[in-house]
Design an enzyme around this catalytic site. Structure first.
Site, PDB file in Angstrom:
ATOM      1  N   HIS A 111       1.104  -0.887   0.268  1.00  0.00           N
ATOM      2  CA  HIS A 111       0.124  -0.073  -0.323  1.00  0.00           C
ATOM      3  C   HIS A 111       0.555   1.231  -0.796  1.00  0.00           C
ATOM      4  CE1 HIS A 111      -3.296   2.459   1.252  1.00  0.00           C
ATOM      5  NE2 HIS A 111      -2.326   3.573   1.868  1.00  0.00           N
TER       6      HIS A 111
ATOM      7  N   CYS B 262      -4.334   2.433  -4.976  1.00  0.00           N
ATOM      8  CA  CYS B 262      -3.720   2.760  -4.118  1.00  0.00           C
ATOM      9  C   CYS B 262      -1.681   3.338  -5.064  1.00  0.00           C
ATOM     10  CB  CYS B 262      -3.364   2.234  -2.671  1.00  0.00           C
ATOM     11  SG  CYS B 262      -2.614   1.023  -2.374  1.00  0.00           S
TER      12      CYS B 262
END
Length: 190
Positions: A84, A158
């Protein structure tokens, strides 16, 4: 009054870009209107614009990377992993995530502190001359295409968001290894 307000907004934005801080939103008050003329305020604006052209302030843009799975410790050295990421500018980290609402999927938080994830590293991507006000407008506009329902683990995650923001702010891409597994997954689905 309208003429003053039309000049006031660019002065605030340029001041933020040069100083990196927010100034008092109310520059023009009744006393000021009685003692200053729009022409003088325009001269102030022109001076600040010249200063920004001569001396732009560039702030760093960081990519903060988090481990999504403990296996990253073993496969990181192979250039793989489940990650992430968030973009950090002006001491704020911007991230993108999915949810069931068509509202913005972009959220902000403290740098290097994404809840529930293990921080791996911070990478200096480049620098931008956007001030906090300009940055806010930029992300507000970008949020129209990064809604909660547009999130896709493979094609619009993301890391894709961070790459998009990085390209627009610095002209540089994020490192490829951060989203490599999603790219591999995309190729397998074709």
């Amino acid at each position: 009054m309208k003429e003053f307000c039309d000049i006031q907004s660019p002065i605030i934005q340029l001041h933020e870009a040069l100083r990196g801080s927010v100034v008092d939103e109310q520059i023009v008050d009744d006393k000021y209107l009685n003692t200053k003329r729009p022409r003088e305020l325009k001269l102030v604006l022109q001076g600040i614009q010249r200063q920004k052209k001569r001396n732009p302030i560039f702030v760093p843009v960081y990519l903060n990377v988090y481990d999504l799975h403990p296996i990253n410790g073993s496969i990181y050295w192979l250039g793989l992993g489940l990650y992430h990421s968030g973009i950090q500018v002006h001491s704020v980290e911007y991230e993108f995530g999915g949810h069931d609402s068509p509202s913005a999927g972009i959220f902000k938080g403290k740098p290097k502190e994404c809840p529930g994830l293990t921080f791996r590293k911070s990478i200096l991507i480049g620098r931008t001359d956007l001030g906090p006000h300009e940055e806010h407008k930029f992300l507000e506009e970008l949020s129209k295409s990064y809604t909660g329902t547009s999130y896709n683990l493979i094609t619009k995650n993301c890391n894709n968001f961070c790459n998009d923001v990085s390209l627009r702010l610095t002209g540089k891409r994020i490192p490829r290894w951060i989203n490599r597994l999603a790219k591999i997954g995309e190729q397998l689905l074709l």
